[in-house]
Design an enzyme around this catalytic site. Structure first.
Site: not given
Ligand code: PRP
Ligand code: URA
Length: 209
Positions: A203, A104, A200, A108
């Site tokens: 993380d 993400r 997160d 945005t």
């Molecule tokens: C997080 C999560 C989803 C997304 C959800 O991933 O694991 O994929 O955000 O958010 P959304 O519904 O608003 O799209 P992130 O983009 O943080 O990547 P990561 O798993 O690599 O930390």
């Molecule tokens: N992605 C995450 O990992 N946590 C949230 O709360 C939203 C998006």
């Protein structure tokens, strides 16, 4: 929404509460995500087709049901969805695994694709998409778009915690999929994080940040 199934089993709820706590460390967090995925998978896969095969017991031959074919694909949304994969593979070890890499944008909150590979062919498989967090729904919609563009038809989406906005966006874009959620939280904050959520997920699974 008929295709949204909230899994209220006490074991799932208990483990989600452990996930939420900021004192839960990486190794416990990772184990919990896998366990929750397995419990959710047990429910989500209860309509897997069966076929009768002949087996000889120590007593006699009988016809007895086994899962039909080797038709499951698990597709985690990277990174956090990876944490759920082994939970499903514990149930169906013969499943193939695809990957969809999305992150993400911090400003945005829209998803950006960086890697995608699906088992080929995908069209006849039951596809289980995994991502612990369904927040705005942008990543979920992009992942299902990609799978459908490559011929995927039968799609189940598993998310441990979901926000109402994400559920609405995903199901509006893809009303034909089935969405399994462990818990529906009440809102997103100004950074599009789920409240109360668990922070997160990527993380916390991988111990980054
Ligand atoms: C997080 C999560 C989803 C997304 C959800 O991933 O694991 O994929 O955000 O958010 P959304 O519904 O608003 O799209 P992130 O983009 O943080 O990547 P990561 O798993 O690599 O930390
Ligand atoms: N992605 C995450 O990992 N946590 C949230 O709360 C939203 C998006």
């Amino acid at each position: 929404m008929n295709n949204v199934i909230e899994l209220t089993h006490p074991l799932i709820q208990h483990k989600i509460s452990r996930l939420r706590s900021k004192t839960t460390g990486t190794s416990e967090f990772r184990a919990l995500v896998e366990e929750i995925a397995m419990l959710m998978g047990y429910e989500a896969l209860k309509d897997l087709p069966l076929v009768d095969v002949e087996v000889e017991t120590p007593i006699e031959k009988c016809m007895t049901p086994v899962i039909a074919g080797k038709n499951l694909a698990v597709v985690p949304i990277l990174r956090a969805g990876l944490g759920m994969v082994n939970g499903i593979l514990n149930l169906v070890p013969t499943a193939k695994v695809g990957h969809i890499g999305l992150y993400r944008d911090e400003e945005t909150h829209e998803p950006h694709e960086y890697y995608c590979k699906l088992p080929d062919p995908i069209s006849e498989r039951l596809i289980v998409v995994t991502d612990p967090m369904l927040a705005t729904g942008g990543s979920g919609v992009a992942a299902v778009d990609f799978i459908k563009q490559h011929g995927g038809k039968k799609i189940k989406f598993m998310s441990i915690i979901a926000a109402p906005a994400g559920i609405e966006r995903l199901m509006k874009a893809h009303p034909d999929i089935q969405l399994y959620v462990g818990h529906i939280d009440h809102k997103l904050n100004e950074n599009a994080y789920i409240c109360p959520g668990l922070g997160d997920a990527g993380d916390r699974i991988f111990g980054t940040k």
